[in-house]
Design a protein around this motif. Sequence first.
Motif, PDB file in Angstrom:
ATOM      1  N   GLU A 132    -109.628   3.736  13.429  1.00  0.00           N
ATOM      2  CA  GLU A 132    -111.030   3.321  13.287  1.00  0.00           C
ATOM      3  C   GLU A 132    -111.366   2.240  14.317  1.00  0.00           C
ATOM      4  O   GLU A 132    -110.678   1.225  14.403  1.00  0.00           O
ATOM      5  N   LEU A 133    -112.447   2.439  15.066  1.00  0.00           N
ATOM      6  CA  LEU A 133    -112.818   1.519  16.140  1.00  0.00           C
ATOM      7  C   LEU A 133    -113.746   0.428  15.596  1.00  0.00           C
ATOM      8  O   LEU A 133    -114.975   0.513  15.691  1.00  0.00           O
ATOM      9  N   GLY A 134    -113.145  -0.596  15.010  1.00  0.00           N
ATOM     10  CA  GLY A 134    -113.925  -1.702  14.465  1.00  0.00           C
ATOM     11  C   GLY A 134    -114.954  -1.227  13.462  1.00  0.00           C
ATOM     12  O   GLY A 134    -114.646  -0.447  12.558  1.00  0.00           O
ATOM     13  N   THR A 135    -116.199  -1.654  13.633  1.00  0.00           N
ATOM     14  CA  THR A 135    -117.283  -1.249  12.722  1.00  0.00           C
ATOM     15  C   THR A 135    -118.217  -0.239  13.380  1.00  0.00           C
ATOM     16  O   THR A 135    -119.335  -0.020  12.912  1.00  0.00           O
TER      17      THR A 135
ATOM     18  N   ALA B  85     -84.856   1.581  26.604  1.00  0.00           N
ATOM     19  CA  ALA B  85     -86.143   0.904  26.723  1.00  0.00           C
ATOM     20  C   ALA B  85     -87.047   1.261  25.560  1.00  0.00           C
ATOM     21  O   ALA B  85     -86.863   2.289  24.893  1.00  0.00           O
ATOM     22  N   ILE B  86     -88.052   0.411  25.336  1.00  0.00           N
ATOM     23  CA  ILE B  86     -89.128   0.698  24.398  1.00  0.00           C
ATOM     24  C   ILE B  86     -90.431   0.571  25.173  1.00  0.00           C
ATOM     25  O   ILE B  86     -90.562  -0.291  26.049  1.00  0.00           O
ATOM     26  N   PHE B  87     -91.390   1.456  24.874  1.00  0.00           N
ATOM     27  CA  PHE B  87     -92.645   1.503  25.625  1.00  0.00           C
ATOM     28  C   PHE B  87     -93.828   1.681  24.678  1.00  0.00           C
ATOM     29  O   PHE B  87     -93.792   2.518  23.787  1.00  0.00           O
ATOM     30  N   PHE B  88     -94.885   0.886  24.923  1.00  0.00           N
ATOM     31  CA  PHE B  88     -96.111   0.939  24.118  1.00  0.00           C
ATOM     32  C   PHE B  88     -97.295   1.350  24.988  1.00  0.00           C
ATOM     33  O   PHE B  88     -97.795   0.549  25.774  1.00  0.00           O
ATOM     34  N   PRO B  89     -97.772   2.611  24.866  1.00  0.00           N
ATOM     35  CA  PRO B  89     -99.026   2.984  25.520  1.00  0.00           C
ATOM     36  C   PRO B  89    -100.186   2.213  24.898  1.00  0.00           C
ATOM     37  O   PRO B  89    -100.085   1.699  23.782  1.00  0.00           O
ATOM     38  N   GLY B  90    -101.322   2.168  25.627  1.00  0.00           N
ATOM     39  CA  GLY B  90    -102.472   1.448  25.121  1.00  0.00           C
ATOM     40  C   GLY B  90    -103.448   2.316  24.342  1.00  0.00           C
ATOM     41  O   GLY B  90    -103.054   3.241  23.635  1.00  0.00           O
ATOM     42  N   GLY B  91    -104.727   2.019  24.514  1.00  0.00           N
ATOM     43  CA  GLY B  91    -105.767   2.523  23.634  1.00  0.00           C
ATOM     44  C   GLY B  91    -106.184   1.373  22.727  1.00  0.00           C
ATOM     45  O   GLY B  91    -105.450   0.393  22.565  1.00  0.00           O
ATOM     46  N   HIS B  92    -107.366   1.462  22.131  1.00  0.00           N
ATOM     47  CA  HIS B  92    -107.798   0.356  21.277  1.00  0.00           C
ATOM     48  C   HIS B  92    -107.057   0.301  19.949  1.00  0.00           C
ATOM     49  O   HIS B  92    -106.991  -0.755  19.315  1.00  0.00           O
ATOM     50  N   GLY B  93    -106.475   1.410  19.529  1.00  0.00           N
ATOM     51  CA  GLY B  93    -105.725   1.416  18.276  1.00  0.00           C
ATOM     52  C   GLY B  93    -104.661   0.332  18.179  1.00  0.00           C
ATOM     53  O   GLY B  93    -104.572  -0.363  17.163  1.00  0.00           O
TER      54      GLY B  93
END
Length: 228
Positions: A14-17, A98-106
Amino acid sequence: MAPKVLIVLSSHSELGTTGKKTGWYLSEFAHPYKVLKDAGVSMTIASPSGGAAPLDPSSVEAAKDDSVSVDFLHNNSALWEVTHKVSDFLGKADEFDAIFFPGGHGPMFDLPLDKDSNALIKEFWEKEKVVSAVCHGPAALVNVKLGNGELLLKGKQVTGFSNSEEDAVGLSSQMPFLLEDKLKEAGTKYDKTGDWGEKVIVDGRLITGQNPASAHGVGEAILKAIKA
């Protein structure tokens, strides 16, 4: 034996409000995945909740002319439709490089507060593994404390999605915090380039990229680091 990378996606949709959907960002998973897969790296996909990890629909539209992302979208959906739980990997950092975190607003909403994710990052770092993230992915790192009580990011050179980029997409007011601000508050030496330009920073075993344009470079930096 092939190198192994654990990739952690957001479980938040969910993208905020706004009433709109969000999640992880297509090109920021697709490009590093291709770099690593083409080099024979084995990858395992996790998320805080396990199961299906939500793909940000806006990232699909944004990547419609990007052949790497389009191919990834059409041929790899099993990767994000059936993810493992992050908690399943606690105590198993030695199995990965290794550990990797893709982005996105989530990732802004769930990963900074996820105790299992924070514990796993701490474990990877203290086992001298590569820790990497791109765009909003560094949000996963901002609250990680090491065994000595200090923040992992303190004194580190990093980048991540900038305040001006967040303003440009009109979502600053919807975020739980601004990533650039939070990275600076964590005691980092934050750096950035102009909006939407490629920026990858390698500080020892810590690899960060600023935005979607930086995803391929982050993949290459991860590959170089785990082969070193």
